[in-house]
Enzyme design. Sequence first.
Site, PDB file in Angstrom:
ATOM      1  CB  VAL A 197       9.491  69.404   2.498  1.00 36.06           C
ATOM      2  CG1 VAL A 197       9.305  67.962   2.100  1.00 36.06           C
ATOM      3  CG2 VAL A 197       8.717  69.706   3.776  1.00 36.06           C
ATOM      4  CB  THR A 254       0.615  73.142  -0.825  1.00 37.45           C
ATOM      5  OG1 THR A 254       1.132  72.687   0.439  1.00 37.45           O
ATOM      6  CG2 THR A 254       0.968  72.146  -1.888  1.00 37.45           C
ATOM      7  CB  THR A 269       1.282  69.334   3.331  1.00 34.67           C
ATOM      8  OG1 THR A 269       2.400  68.958   4.131  1.00 34.67           O
ATOM      9  CG2 THR A 269      -0.006  69.063   4.080  1.00 34.67           C
ATOM     10  CD  GLU A 299       9.963  64.239   5.573  1.00 32.62           C
ATOM     11  OE1 GLU A 299      10.276  63.486   4.646  1.00 32.62           O
ATOM     12  OE2 GLU A 299      10.151  63.941   6.776  1.00 32.62           O
ATOM     13  NE  ARG A 339      10.268  67.842  15.663  1.00 36.41           N
ATOM     14  CZ  ARG A 339      10.916  67.543  16.789  1.00 36.41           C
ATOM     15  NH1 ARG A 339      10.570  68.126  17.920  1.00 36.41           N
ATOM     16  NH2 ARG A 339      11.924  66.685  16.801  1.00 36.41           N
ATOM     17  CG  ASN A 369       1.065  68.910  10.475  1.00 39.42           C
ATOM     18  OD1 ASN A 369       1.865  68.236  11.109  1.00 39.42           O
ATOM     19  ND2 ASN A 369       1.421  69.646   9.442  1.00 39.42           N
ATOM     20  CG  PHE A 412       3.959  68.578  19.850  1.00 36.93           C
ATOM     21  CD1 PHE A 412       5.175  67.908  19.746  1.00 36.93           C
ATOM     22  CD2 PHE A 412       3.677  69.570  18.928  1.00 36.93           C
ATOM     23  CE1 PHE A 412       6.095  68.226  18.753  1.00 36.93           C
ATOM     24  CE2 PHE A 412       4.581  69.904  17.922  1.00 36.93           C
ATOM     25  CZ  PHE A 412       5.786  69.215  17.839  1.00 36.93           C
ATOM     26  CG  LEU A 413       0.916  67.417  26.367  1.00 42.72           C
ATOM     27  CD1 LEU A 413       0.787  66.392  27.476  1.00 42.72           C
ATOM     28  CD2 LEU A 413      -0.452  68.049  26.089  1.00 42.72           C
ATOM     29  CB  CYS A 460       3.306  73.081   9.182  1.00 40.71           C
ATOM     30  SG  CYS A 460       4.860  73.143   8.297  1.00 40.71           S
TER      31      CYS A 460
END
Length: 435
Positions: free
Chosen positions: A11, A86, A122, A151, A154, A212, A253-254, A264
């Site tokens: 990021v 993180t 994040t 952010e 991807r 997410n 996203f299917l 993530c």
Amino acid sequence: MKICFIGTGYVGLVSGVLFSDFGNKVICVDNNRKKIENLKKGIIPIFEPGLDELVVRNYKSKRLFFTTDINKAIKESDIVFIAVGTPTAKDGVSADLKSIYEVSKIISKNINKYKIIITKSTVPICTGDEVENIIKKNNSTSKFDVVSNPEFLREGEAIRDFRYPDRVVIGSNNLKKTRPVLEKLYEPIIKKGAKFIATTRRSSELIKYAANAFLATKISFINEIANLCEKVGSNVDDIALGIGSDARIGSRFLRAGPAYGGSCFPKDTKALIKIGDKFKTDMTIVKSVVKSNENRKFLLADRIIKILGNPKNKKVGFLGVTFKANTDDMRDTQCLKIFPKLLKEGVKISYYEPTGEKKELKNLLYKKNSDEILINNDLVVIHTEWDEFRSLNFNKVKFRKLKIFDMRNLYQANSFLNKNITYYSIGRSLNDKKA
Ligand code: UGA
């Protein structure tokens, strides 16, 4: 505007480089000396298509700087982005915020004029409050604001996602002062049509986790529908098209596949459950998503074993081992959970990966190209959807029987009808009925 990015991970590096490309002076800071020396030479620590060119161009134009001197970088900047990692903490669920708090302490010692401090990493809800407290505790006189600006890029698509995001989200408890500055910073992106959403700091922190977790839910949902398709003889690609064409659901996203992986979704879904626990809210949906996704990897290992019949000493070759295409990232990649189960059954595993041999898989056999995988195995598993696997050279297996398990549905079953290849895929019925 003078900006510094603390942390040159995915990021931090991508955002820093692209803000410099918009004409800002950007200092990227990292405590890893080797990484900084390499970046100065144009050597990029991550695999991200197009990033190397941008680093070199902006570095040469003296808009982009790399340093380990965090104190100087903060002092020279109007906006300080915190973009350190993180990762999941030792408890296996929460986010480890140690680096965020260490950096906050350093920032507190270097506020020589009004600064906007932005958490881009994040971070769980209330982290911004804690960052503010740390700075105030160490430096009660300085003027600053702590803003959340998550952010949404991807891996593998990072440059496009940064330049053309659907939205920019900022969260601040002093929007009057911070909003105009950040609107100006993001102007080149907003002009191209991105929504600019300004809200409170806690809301902004939660937006990132909710986004997410929702995407992870969509993927797990279609993966479970795929399981059902295999049983009832339906086609998951048609189901995805059929439901995704409803604007209320949306088509992205299917794609059914081998569970979601990466640095993530697995981390953030678990952290959201933990945040729920902290605030006495049972995140039942996200809990089932995490469980469904974990089970899926074992379910796929079982399916491989079933396809093999008697697995002992059978040879299985994997095409791609990263969690998705266009990245070299092995964090939480699906196959890391599949391999141990296969090895236990006596399966011999080899793999080819376009980004090269992986240290995580040193006990497996690495092959230099996909042809070698096609020639030498009883079963080939297409694990990652790299473009080069969309046109495999099946002439290599002309006179030999081979099974293919396409976990990304890159092919259609009828392309294999006249070949010595038995084709298995995800959520589609031809041949799948048998395994
Ligand atoms: C994800 C989000 O998509 C970004 O918006 C977010 O900024 C990022 O996490 C982050 O928090 O930093 P990323 O992990 O890079 O990005 O990758 P995705 O493209 O979202 O894919 C994640 C996993 O889901 C992969 O294993 C992928 O194969 C899988 N996936 C994705 C599916 O199985 N089906 C799909 O339809 C889409």
